[in-house]
Design a protein around this motif. Sequence first.
Motif, PDB file in Angstrom:
ATOM      1  N   ALA A  58       0.837  -1.205   0.000  1.00 23.66           N
ATOM      2  CA  ALA A  58       0.000   0.000   0.000  1.00 23.66           C
ATOM      3  C   ALA A  58       0.870   1.252   0.000  1.00 23.66           C
ATOM      4  O   ALA A  58       1.880   1.322   0.699  1.00 23.66           O
ATOM      5  N   THR A  62      -5.711   4.540   2.687  1.00 18.01           N
ATOM      6  CA  THR A  62      -7.122   4.261   2.397  1.00 18.01           C
ATOM      7  C   THR A  62      -7.282   3.309   1.206  1.00 18.01           C
ATOM      8  O   THR A  62      -8.394   3.048   0.759  1.00 18.01           O
ATOM      9  N   SER A  63      -6.166   2.801   0.688  1.00 17.74           N
ATOM     10  CA  SER A  63      -6.232   1.944  -0.505  1.00 17.74           C
ATOM     11  C   SER A  63      -6.777   0.562  -0.157  1.00 17.74           C
ATOM     12  O   SER A  63      -6.735   0.137   1.007  1.00 17.74           O
ATOM     13  N   PRO A  64      -7.289  -0.154  -1.153  1.00 15.43           N
ATOM     14  CA  PRO A  64      -7.787  -1.520  -0.893  1.00 15.43           C
ATOM     15  C   PRO A  64      -6.733  -2.433  -0.274  1.00 15.43           C
ATOM     16  O   PRO A  64      -7.062  -3.258   0.594  1.00 15.43           O
ATOM     17  N   ALA A  66      -4.211  -1.532   1.695  1.00 18.04           N
ATOM     18  CA  ALA A  66      -4.043  -1.142   3.105  1.00 18.04           C
ATOM     19  C   ALA A  66      -5.165  -1.735   3.951  1.00 18.04           C
ATOM     20  O   ALA A  66      -4.936  -2.247   5.050  1.00 18.04           O
ATOM     21  N   LYS A  67      -6.394  -1.681   3.426  1.00 15.53           N
ATOM     22  CA  LYS A  67      -7.539  -2.235   4.168  1.00 15.53           C
ATOM     23  C   LYS A  67      -7.406  -3.747   4.316  1.00 15.53           C
ATOM     24  O   LYS A  67      -7.700  -4.310   5.371  1.00 15.53           O
ATOM     25  N   PHE A  68      -6.958  -4.402   3.242  1.00 13.78           N
ATOM     26  CA  PHE A  68      -6.746  -5.857   3.284  1.00 13.78           C
ATOM     27  C   PHE A  68      -5.712  -6.202   4.359  1.00 13.78           C
ATOM     28  O   PHE A  68      -5.917  -7.115   5.168  1.00 13.78           O
ATOM     29  N   ASP A  70      -4.829  -4.488   6.960  1.00 12.25           N
ATOM     30  CA  ASP A  70      -5.396  -4.218   8.286  1.00 12.25           C
ATOM     31  C   ASP A  70      -6.282  -5.367   8.747  1.00 12.25           C
ATOM     32  O   ASP A  70      -6.257  -5.768   9.910  1.00 12.25           O
ATOM     33  N   ARG A  71      -7.083  -5.869   7.833  1.00 11.01           N
ATOM     34  CA  ARG A  71      -8.063  -6.908   8.171  1.00 11.01           C
ATOM     35  C   ARG A  71      -7.422  -8.276   8.316  1.00 11.01           C
ATOM     36  O   ARG A  71      -7.726  -9.021   9.247  1.00 11.01           O
ATOM     37  N   HIS A  77      -3.633 -12.314  -1.947  1.00 12.50           N
ATOM     38  CA  HIS A  77      -4.678 -11.300  -2.097  1.00 12.50           C
ATOM     39  C   HIS A  77      -5.602 -11.613  -3.260  1.00 12.50           C
ATOM     40  O   HIS A  77      -6.803 -11.494  -3.136  1.00 12.50           O
TER      41      HIS A  77
END
Length: 135
Positions: A58, A62-64, A66-68, A70-71, A77
């Motif tokens: 990332a 706020t990118s996809p 980064a969210k992935f 985090d989760r 991926h």
Amino acid sequence: MFNKIEHLGIAVSDMQKSIREFELLLGKKCYKTESVLSEGVKTAFIQVGESKIELLEATDPTSPIAKFLDRKGQGIHHIAFDVNDIESEITRLIENGFELIHKSAKPGADNKLIAFLHPKSTSGVLIEMCQEKSS
Ligand code: ZN
């Protein structure tokens, strides 16, 4: 037509460390790094036979990716398939009830046109279609 697995996308938190790991693992050099500003991601590619490993880091919180991260943390991926005609595949898949994240192809990394399917259509796996740009 779907041809082959073009690449496996792997989300990583430290690109330089992961490039070193995969170069050592595979005994091959990363041949390209490229940022895709619209996706907030930096990519690195290593060729393995007919397929590639795409490392994804990332560049924007706020990118996809980064969210992935985090989760789920680092890991696989997406799976990307090479297709001949991405627009006709998009039409075919929509007609067959698949949910697409991108309803028309857009520019991706590594000289490709790309579109993603929503994982809820595909057994929880994020699927990318990619077509080599002709130019
Ligand atoms: Zn990809």
